[in-house]
Design a protein around this motif. Structure first.
Motif, PDB file in Angstrom:
ATOM      1  N   GLU A  57      10.246 -11.988  -4.893  1.00 30.88           N
ATOM      2  CA  GLU A  57       9.478 -11.966  -6.149  1.00 30.88           C
ATOM      3  C   GLU A  57      10.097 -12.918  -7.168  1.00 30.88           C
TER       4      GLU A  57
ATOM      5  N   ASP B 296       9.548  -1.899  -3.703  1.00 30.11           N
ATOM      6  CA  ASP B 296       9.480  -2.913  -4.759  1.00 30.11           C
ATOM      7  C   ASP B 296      10.859  -3.072  -5.409  1.00 30.11           C
TER       8      ASP B 296
ATOM      9  N   GLU C 259       3.129  -0.004  -2.962  1.00 29.06           N
ATOM     10  CA  GLU C 259       4.457  -0.434  -3.425  1.00 29.06           C
ATOM     11  C   GLU C 259       5.134   0.699  -4.185  1.00 29.06           C
TER      12      GLU C 259
ATOM     13  N   ASN D 143       0.840  -0.929  -6.941  1.00 33.18           N
ATOM     14  CA  ASN D 143       2.032  -0.186  -7.389  1.00 33.18           C
ATOM     15  C   ASN D 143       1.693   1.295  -7.574  1.00 33.18           C
TER      16      ASN D 143
ATOM     17  N   GLU E 176      -0.608  -9.024  -4.844  1.00 34.88           N
ATOM     18  CA  GLU E 176      -0.255  -7.756  -5.509  1.00 34.88           C
ATOM     19  C   GLU E 176      -1.254  -7.528  -6.635  1.00 34.88           C
TER      20      GLU E 176
ATOM     21  N   LYS F  15      10.651  -5.911  -0.943  1.00 32.60           N
ATOM     22  CA  LYS F  15      10.397  -6.921  -1.969  1.00 32.60           C
ATOM     23  C   LYS F  15      11.693  -7.179  -2.726  1.00 32.60           C
TER      24      LYS F  15
HETATM   25 MG    MG Z   1       5.168  -4.347  -7.755  1.00 34.27          MG
END
Ligand code: MG
Ligand code: C2E
Ligand code: MG
Length: 669
Positions: free
Chosen positions: A624, A567, A537, A505, A446, A588
């Motif tokens: 995560e 996310d 994301e 992101n 990421e 995620k």
């Molecule tokens: Mg993220």
């Protein structure tokens, strides 16, 4: 919401009422003066004419005395003769007062005589110093000069005569003429004024008065009307359309005046920002009119709770500003708590929550400081305090403190510096690898932003990303990160490294742009990076904004060959519904799953089920925030596809990630 009012400093200048009053008085004075002048001019003219007639009537008597030394038998009135100091002949009493010269002329006869008033009887107008004033112009002049030394009873005569033609008014006068031998003969006579003489004058003046009265009436009606209109306008300008109470402009104007001019400088005040939480949702559920009724109840309850001189206004859709006096600073919190209770009771049968931000103004004897009070700023402080509650929907009160000032200062600094930082490439891309827990192989990464600021040092995203999200600069950052991640990927590809997808992101605010998918495609194409090496994301909360727009963008991104991931799944909102609608590639799981008291038992059940759900929907899963071995083992057991956490690696600079990739041919050590 913070206020930056445009009308706040508008001073409403009331139409000067005193101008109208002065005009009115001026007109009245002019009117009275004009009427007096007209009356006296007309009266004076008539008196002079009458007097001339009287003088002419006596000319024969003077001539006879000149010839014979005595008055003719036909003259029966009083007289006296003066030879330069001594009275040499007389009949009756000498009641002669002061006099003046009269030039008379009628037909062939003309001359000058002295006319004296008769001090015994009523006269037209009498001056103590100057005696009779038959010429009324002189009376007016003398009046101006001598104030009220005159008995002006005679002046009123025409008005009291009325129209009775039999009524008469004799003004006794002495007429004096010098004989050729130097003696002076004084004859007493009178000027006769009949009512009829004055009826015309009376009517003329009456009609003049009527005209003046009408004009005066119009002026008065006009003045009253304009005053009332002005009051109505001012009221409208300062009235809130929903609650019917005062509005923000009034709050600023009067509130600030009050704080600046308060007599008791030691007295403390509280400025409050009261907000109805999720007012828009309330209106959607229960209608706008119900929403407005709720606002009216809130307004009423606050008004009924605060003191008579305290102020409350609705200043935004569902925001209220309150300025209230606090006699005893120690009791401030108690008072604010009871106000909150009153506000909450406005919800009635509905489940509504309220946020209250409070800023306390301590009493101070420093008068000069009061000059600089800016109520808008104080209210903004209360709003800042209220904003601290934004992350909760529960009712609550938040007090402004100096940390909030610091925070606000930081927000301003970041906003000022952001563009320069972007231009100077101060933002650095860090990469956090994602590993397959079953094989410990590198499967992705990421891209995470860091700010390497020469001024402030090394900053993590929590210090600036929320600020960019608020001020809109996040869209620039997203572009920057996509371009840099794509550029790095292309470089590593060209170096012959085995590249894995890098996720970037993209902020929810960016999704308002209808061509977002095209923008991303063009940016990646510009670097010449294959689309499958870039993943997008989206945070879970983004799925609640405009679902249709989001679905359009996600579909297009997938068409262009980009993987799309959700996310922070289950970080706060329930997004199972979004899973149903969106054709996502990656889920995620939020780091929170692996933290807290129930992370071990219940958390594990939820994680296991979430992985199964994703698998059924043909989505890959990334966990995560994984930090310990047990979690890794558990996730591997549950067939979790990837782990992104400190257990494997922290976010690292591009060069370090490059090294990791180079080693990635084998399993992790
Ligand atoms: Mg993220
Ligand atoms: P995120 O996208 O959920 O990123 C994951 C965050 O979790 C990262 O924080 C990462 O350092 C942290 N993390 C990963 N593993 C662990 C772990 O095992 N333990 C702990 N305690 N933390 C772990 P980071 O880099 O500080 O980023 C925070 C958030 O800032 C990101 O959350 C993301 O929402 C936002 N962000 C970061 N970079 C960007 C960006 O380039 N664009 C946008 N729009 N937002 C970004
Ligand atoms: Mg995350």
């Amino acid at each position: 919401m913070k206020r930056r009012s445009v009308v706040n400093r508008t001073k409403i200048k009331k139409n000067r009422i005193w101008i109208t009053v002065v005009l009115f008085l001026l007109l009245t004075v002019l009117m009275v003066a004009d009427m007096a002048l007209s009356a006296t001019a007309l009266l004076g003219y008539a008196m002079n004419t009458k007097l001339s007639d009287t003088v002419l009537g006596l000319t024969g008597v003077f001539e006879e005395y000149e010839k014979t030394g005595s008055v003719p038998a036909s003259f029966t009135g009083d007289y006296f003769v003066n030879d330069g100091g001594n009275v040499v002949d007389k009949r009756g009493r000498d009641t002669c007062a002061k006099g003046y010269s009269l030039d008379y002329s009628t037909g062939e006869r003309s001359g000058t005589v002295k006319v004296y008033s008769d001090s015994d009887d009523r006269v037209l107008a009498m001056s103590e110093e100057e005696g009779l004033k038959i010429n009324l112009d002189e009376v007016v002049d003398a009046l101006d000069e001598e104030g009220n030394k005159f008995d002006i009873k005679g002046l009123l005569l025409p008005w009291t005569v009325g129209s009775d033609s039999d009524q008469r008014f004799d003004v006794p006068v002495w007429i004096a003429r010098e004989l050729s031998d130097g003696r002076e003969v004084y004859l007493k006579s009178s000027v006769v004024i009949n009512a009829t003489d004055y009826v015309t004058v009376d009517r003329l003046l009456s009609s003049l008065m009527v005209v003046y009265m009408v004009v005066l009436l119009i002026v008065i009606i006009n003045a009253v009307n304009s005053i009332l209109n002005q009051k109505r306008l001012i009221k409208m300008f300062f009235t809130d359309g929903v609650t019917g109470g005062r509005n923000w402009s009034f709050f600023l104007m009067k509130g600030e005046q009050r704080l600046k001019k308060r007599r008791n400088a030691k007295r403390s005040y509280a400025v409050l920002d009261v907000d109805v939480v999720k007012y828009l949702n309330f209106c959607i559920c229960h209608s706008i009119s119900e929403g407005e009724k709720l606002l009216c109840r809130v307004y009423r309850n606050i008004k009924d709770t605060v003191g008579r001189r305290d102020m409350v206004v609705r200043c935004n859709s569902a925001d209220f500003a309150v300025l209230m006096e606090i006699r005893d600073p120690d009791s401030a919190r108690e008072k604010i708590n009871s106000l909150m209770k009153a506000v909450e009771s406005a919800a009635g049968e509905y489940s509504v929550n309220f946020h209250m931000g409070a800023y306390l103004i301590e009493g101070s004897s420093d008068r000069s400081a009061r000059k600089y009070i800016d109520l808008e700023e104080l209210y903004n402080n209360a709003s800042t305090a209220r904003e601290a509650l934004d992350n909760t929907d529960e009712s609550g009160i938040s007090y402004f403190d100096s940390k909030m000032v610091e925070d606000q200062r930081w927000v301003n600094t970041v906003s000022e510096r952001q563009q320069a930082a972007l231009d100077n490439e101060e933002f650095v891309v860090y990469y956090q690898p994602k590993y397959d827990p079953r094989t410990d192989t590198l499967r992705g990464a990421e891209a995470l932003i860091r700010w390497q600021s020469p001024e402030f040092g090394f900053l993590t995203p929590y210090k600036f990303i929320p600020i960019f999200e608020n001020n809109g600069f996040i869209t620039e950052i997203d572009h920057y990160m996509i371009a840099h991640a794509a550029r790095d990927q292309k470089r590593w590809l060209d170096m012959g490294l085995e590249c894995v997808p890098v996720s970037v992101n993209v902020s929810r605010t960016h999704f308002a742009e209808p061509d977002l998918a095209e923008q991303i495609r063009d940016m990646v194409d510009k670097e010449g990076t294959p689309h499958e090496l870039i993943e997008i994301e989206l945070t879970e909360s983004a799925f609640f904004d405009d679902k249709k727009a989001m679905l359009r963008t996600v579909t297009k991104l997938k068409e262009y060959g980009f993987a799309v991931s959700m996310d922070d799944f289950c970080s706060g909102y329930s997004s199972l519904n979004s899973l149903k609608d969106m054709p996502l590639d990656v889920l995620k799981l939020d780091a929170e799953f692996f933290r807290g008291e129930n992370a071990d038992q219940r958390g594990r059940i939820v994680v296991a089920e979430a992985i199964r759900l994703a698998r059924s929907l043909e989505m890959r899963t990334v966990a995560e925030g994984v930090e310990i071995k047990e979690q890794v083992d558990f996730l591997a057991e549950q067939q979790c596809d990837m782990i992104q956490g400190y257990y494997y690696a922290k976010p690292m600079p591009g060069q370090d990630y490059e090294q990791k990739m180079k080693k990635a041919s084998g399993p992790q050590q």
